[in-house]
Design an enzyme around this catalytic site. Sequence first.
Site, PDB file in Angstrom:
ATOM      1  N   TYR A  52     -10.295 -25.033  -5.335  1.00  0.00           N
ATOM      2  CA  TYR A  52     -11.276 -24.217  -6.052  1.00  0.00           C
ATOM      3  C   TYR A  52     -11.970 -25.096  -7.096  1.00  0.00           C
ATOM      4  O   TYR A  52     -11.379 -25.467  -8.105  1.00  0.00           O
ATOM      5  CB  TYR A  52     -10.600 -23.045  -6.765  1.00  0.00           C
ATOM      6  CG  TYR A  52     -10.000 -21.979  -5.883  1.00  0.00           C
ATOM      7  CD1 TYR A  52     -10.282 -21.917  -4.524  1.00  0.00           C
ATOM      8  CD2 TYR A  52      -9.153 -21.021  -6.422  1.00  0.00           C
ATOM      9  CE1 TYR A  52      -9.725 -20.929  -3.728  1.00  0.00           C
ATOM     10  CE2 TYR A  52      -8.598 -20.024  -5.633  1.00  0.00           C
ATOM     11  CZ  TYR A  52      -8.882 -19.988  -4.284  1.00  0.00           C
ATOM     12  OH  TYR A  52      -8.332 -18.999  -3.500  1.00  0.00           O
ATOM     13  N   GLY A 102     -16.754  -7.895  -4.753  1.00  0.00           N
ATOM     14  CA  GLY A 102     -17.687  -7.122  -5.566  1.00  0.00           C
ATOM     15  C   GLY A 102     -18.491  -6.105  -4.791  1.00  0.00           C
ATOM     16  O   GLY A 102     -19.155  -5.247  -5.383  1.00  0.00           O
TER      17      GLY A 102
END
Length: 334
Positions: free
Chosen positions: A56, A212
């Site tokens: 990441y 989301g």
Amino acid sequence: MRTVALGNTGPRVSALGLGCMGMSALYGEADRAESVATIHAALEAGVTLLDTGDFYGMGHNEMLIGEALRSAPAARREQALVSVKFGALRDPDGGWSGYDGRPAAVRNFAAYSLQRLGVDHIDVYRIARVDPDVPIEETVGAIAELVEKGYVRHIGLSEAGAETVRRAAATAPVSDLQIEYSLISRGIERDILPTTRELGIGITAYGVLSRGLISGHFTADRQLAAGDFRAHSPRFQGENLRHNLNLVEALRKIADDKGVTVAQIAIAWVLSRGEDIVPLVGARRRDRLTEALGALDVTLEEAELKAIEEAVPEGAAAGERYPEAQMAHLDSER
């Protein structure tokens, strides 16, 4: 905050975990100070599980968590359990080059993660995607050796299919499987969840708000940066997006009637699926974290669960959860 065990062999963790990926990569710019403050707020609220991956931001996320842990009060730092995914190969341009699950690579990845995090052990260690060229027994066996040496506490898996889970568990004790699970991603219910429950392996559920999409905050006119994963995700494209946002509006009616937010309803639904499931929330800001934590106070009655599943039936989402090339890497989909 109630705690749950990550399977028969795993540590006890809070009912929600914090997924930290978005603080470093794939969802547009993030504020470093706010990210650290959000991790601190999560620990202060009783969240114990922090999830990251060594890829990441090419190590950025691990260093960010390391910074947050160093600057947290000692009592909060000591309660933190860090879950690390490894194995994804990156290049300087941010590209992806596959996965490496060879034992030598496992040891190499772990050495760098320990340094970036600033810890003497990793609480849960797992390969991000099953390497098709390396038997899972070899990868898990290498993690088991790290457990014996004290560098890792528990073995995890990620996006593994039912048969792979069985093979891994026959090699060494596996604490949990991290895999996508939400109202619009319910594929694990067919074979994978029954297998983990049979074997006493917990589930760490990521994508509980589908990046989301079902948070109640995403709109059809939102402009996404080129580096934002959602700019290329099938569920966020054209007619797929419009269809999926209609599902969210149906869910919003139920949330409004209950006096909670859409995100809280979606997280509470995952929480209702069983105490062996720990949802990861990807909050990058303290206000979003506060909203997510509010789901812990939401109790869904049978009639409400029925209404939720009528509003968002299994398989109702339009589009795959990853682009086609990435779907090909998912052992859980084979």
